[in-house]
Design an enzyme around this catalytic site. Structure first.
Site, PDB file in Angstrom:
ATOM      1  N   HIS A 166       0.838  -1.231  -0.208  1.00 26.33           N
ATOM      2  CA  HIS A 166      -0.148   0.015   0.089  1.00 26.33           C
ATOM      3  C   HIS A 166       0.976   1.432   0.045  1.00 26.33           C
ATOM      4  O   HIS A 166       1.558   1.651   1.001  1.00 26.33           O
ATOM      5  CB  HIS A 166      -0.820   0.040   1.316  1.00 26.33           C
ATOM      6  CG  HIS A 166      -1.828  -1.057   1.156  1.00 26.33           C
ATOM      7  ND1 HIS A 166      -2.397  -1.878   2.471  1.00 26.33           N
ATOM      8  CD2 HIS A 166      -2.538  -1.771   0.135  1.00 26.33           C
ATOM      9  CE1 HIS A 166      -3.128  -2.942   2.050  1.00 26.33           C
ATOM     10  NE2 HIS A 166      -3.279  -2.873   0.615  1.00 26.33           N
ATOM     11  N   HIS A 259       3.166  -2.459   7.130  1.00 28.21           N
ATOM     12  CA  HIS A 259       2.136  -1.596   6.663  1.00 28.21           C
ATOM     13  C   HIS A 259       1.999  -0.521   7.597  1.00 28.21           C
ATOM     14  O   HIS A 259       2.777  -0.280   8.670  1.00 28.21           O
ATOM     15  CB  HIS A 259       0.778  -2.451   6.500  1.00 28.21           C
ATOM     16  CG  HIS A 259       0.542  -3.298   5.608  1.00 28.21           C
ATOM     17  ND1 HIS A 259      -0.379  -3.167   4.400  1.00 28.21           N
ATOM     18  CD2 HIS A 259       1.121  -4.549   5.287  1.00 28.21           C
ATOM     19  CE1 HIS A 259      -0.047  -4.142   3.412  1.00 28.21           C
ATOM     20  NE2 HIS A 259       0.746  -4.876   3.782  1.00 28.21           N
ATOM     21  N   GLU A 335       1.964  -3.412  11.591  1.00 24.81           N
ATOM     22  CA  GLU A 335       1.029  -2.341  11.174  1.00 24.81           C
ATOM     23  C   GLU A 335       1.676  -1.290  11.950  1.00 24.81           C
ATOM     24  O   GLU A 335       2.036  -1.214  13.315  1.00 24.81           O
ATOM     25  CB  GLU A 335      -0.406  -2.432  11.670  1.00 24.81           C
ATOM     26  CG  GLU A 335      -0.910  -3.434  10.653  1.00 24.81           C
ATOM     27  CD  GLU A 335      -1.408  -2.792   9.282  1.00 24.81           C
ATOM     28  OE1 GLU A 335      -1.251  -1.804   9.121  1.00 24.81           O
ATOM     29  OE2 GLU A 335      -2.143  -3.565   8.660  1.00 24.81           O
TER      30      GLU A 335
HETATM   31 ZN    ZN Z   1      -1.547  -1.557   4.315  1.00 22.31          ZN
END
Ligand code: ZN
Length: 375
Positions: A166, A259, A335
C-alpha cells in the site's frame, strides 16, 4: 512577494485545487487512486505563503477510505523536506482542515512524511556498495519502473521482508530502511549473527507506481496488491506475480509484510490465525514474535490490533495469509500508525520516520530470538 500557489505534480504528490484564491479559505480535494475506489493520501506544496496564516480544507475527506482515521489525526508539514512536524488539524465529519503559518516561502504538507523513489534509489545505491548485498530487478511495473529485490546473508532460514504494498503507507519503508541499516552494520553482533543464520530477501517498495502516483492503496491500474496474492497476473498485479514466483523458488520461513494503519494508534502484528492449515506451531511462533517484539521495543504492543480471524475464515488473497498457508511458516502483517502512538506519544512529530526506523532496527532483536525455530 511571489504569487500564492499550490502544486502537486511531483513524486508522490496528490491534491486537486478547487479554489486557491484566498489563503484563509483554500479549497482542495484528494484525488482518487487509479481504480476509483480509494483515497486518503495527500501531499502538496504551498508557495508564496511566508508569514501568511493558511487555512486549507480537504473538502472530500469524508469520502476517504478510512475517514474515521482523520479523527484524532494531525497532518505533517515541512519547510526543509527533512523534518516533518505535525500541524493543527481538525475533522468535522466532512472536511479535513489544516492550519499553518509558514516561516518560509515554500511549505509541503502530507498525510505522513513522504518517502520518494529517489530516496529509494539513493539507499539502494548505498547498500549495494556492501559486498554482502545483491540488488536485483525482479520485474517491471506497469508504469515501467524497476521492482527491486535486495538479498543478503548466508543462512538456511529464508526470511522475506516486504513494504509498501500500500504505497501511501510510507512509514513501512522508513521501517525497512532502519532494519537494513542495522542489518548491514558490521559492528552489530546481532546483525552479524542473523546474516549467518538466515538469508534475507527484502523488497523495500512493492508498489513504485502507486508511490509515484500518490496513491493510498493501489498500483497503476487500480489493483490493491494485498488482495492479489491468490491469483496475481502480469496484467493487473505484476509486482505480486514476480515476488510470489521468487518465493516459490526460495521457500519462505518467515515473511514480515510492513504496513500502516489509518485508525489505530499502535504498532502491532496481525497474524494468519484464520488460514485453513494454521498449526499450533505457527500459533506458538506468532505468540513468541509478539512477546519478543514487545520486549525489544516499548513502541510495539503485543495486545493491540485487529481481532484474529476465525479458524478457516482467512482471506487468502492477503500476503500474510497466502504465505502462511502455502509455506506453513510464520507470516505477519506489521502495522504502524499514521497518527501518534498512544504509548509514549510525541505531539510535535507524532509517529515519525525516525521512530519507524527504530522499530525496524528492533525487529532484528526479535528475529535473533526466533530465527533458529522458524523451520
Ligand atoms: Zn496496508
Amino acid at each position: 512577494m511571489s504569487a500564492f500557489s499550490i502544486s502537486s505534480p511531483f513524486d508522490g504528490g496528490n491534491v486537486e485545487v478547487v479554489d486557491a484564491s484566498d489563503p484563509a479559505n483554500v479549497r482542495l480535494r484528494i484525488r482518487r487512486d487509479a481504480g476509483g475506489r480509494f483515497l486518503q493520501w495527500f501531499y502538496f506544496r504551498v508557495s508564496g505563503a511566508r508569514g501568511v496564516p493558511l487555512v486549507l480544507h480537504l473538502e472530500n475527506a469524508s469520502e476517504a477510505s478510512y475517514a474515521g482515521g482523520f479523527r484524532g489525526y494531525s497532518a505533517v508539514a515541512s519547510t526543509d523536506r527533512e523534518r516533518w512536524l505535525r500541524v493543527p488539524t481538525s475533522y468535522d465529519g466532512r472536511a479535513l482542515t489544516i492550519r499553518a503559518t509558514p516561516g518560509a516561502d515554500a511549505i509541503w504538507f502530507a498525510y505522513f512524511a513522504p518517502y520518494s523513489l529517489e530516496r529509494h534509489a539513493d539507499r539502494l545505491a548505498r547498500w549495494q556498495r556492501d559486498p554482502r548485498v545483491r540488488v536485483e530487478v525482479l520485474g517491471r511495473t506497469l508504469d515501467g519502473q524497476d521492482l527491486d529485490l535486495l538479498t543478503m546473508g548466508e543462512g538456511a532460514r529464508a526470511i522475506w521482508i516486504l513494504a509498501r504494498q500500500h504505497p501511501g503507507e510510507t512509514m513501512a519503508q522508513f521501517f525497512v530502511e532502519g532494519l537494513l541499516e542495522r542489518l548491514l552494520d558490521d559492528d552489530d553482533p546481532v546483525a552479524l549473527g542473523l546474516l549467518e543464520r538466515a538469508t534475507f530477501r527484502v523488497v523495500p517498495n512493492m508498489n513504485p507506481d502507486g508511490s509515484r502516483r500518490g496513491h493510498l492503496r493501489t498500483n497503476a491500474v487500480g489493483t490493491n496488491l494485498n488482495r492479489a496474492w491468490l491469483e496475481p497476473s502480469m496484467d493487473a498485479s505484476p509486482e505480486v506475480f514476480v515476488v510470489r514466483e521468487r518465493m516459490h523458488l526460495t521457500g519462505v520461513d518467515l515473511c514480515v509484510d510492513v504496513h500502516g494503519d489509518e485508525e489505530l494508534p499502535h504498532n502491532f502484528a496481525a497474524g494468519p490465525e484464520g488460514v485453513p492449515s494454521f498449526s499450533p506451531r505457527q500459533a506458538e511462533l506468532l505468540a513468541r514474535f509478539r512477546a519478543a517484539y514487545a520486549e525489544a521495543s516499548p513502541d510495539f504492543s503485543s495486545d493491540a490490533g485487529y481481532p484474529p480471524t476465525a479458524a478457516g475464515e482467512a482471506n487468502l488473497r492477503l500476503c500474510t495469509n497466502y504465505v502462511a498457508e502455502t509455506f506453513g511458516c510464520l507470516a505477519v502483517t506489521l502495522e504502524q500508525p499514521f497518527k501518534d502512538v498512544a504509548r509514549h506519544p510525541r505531539p510535535l512529530t507524532g509517529w515519525s520516520p525516525e521512530r519507524a526506523a527504530h522499530l525496524g532496527r528492533a525487529a532484528l532483536d526479535v528475529l535473533a530470538r526466533i530465527a533458529d525455530d522458524l523451520r
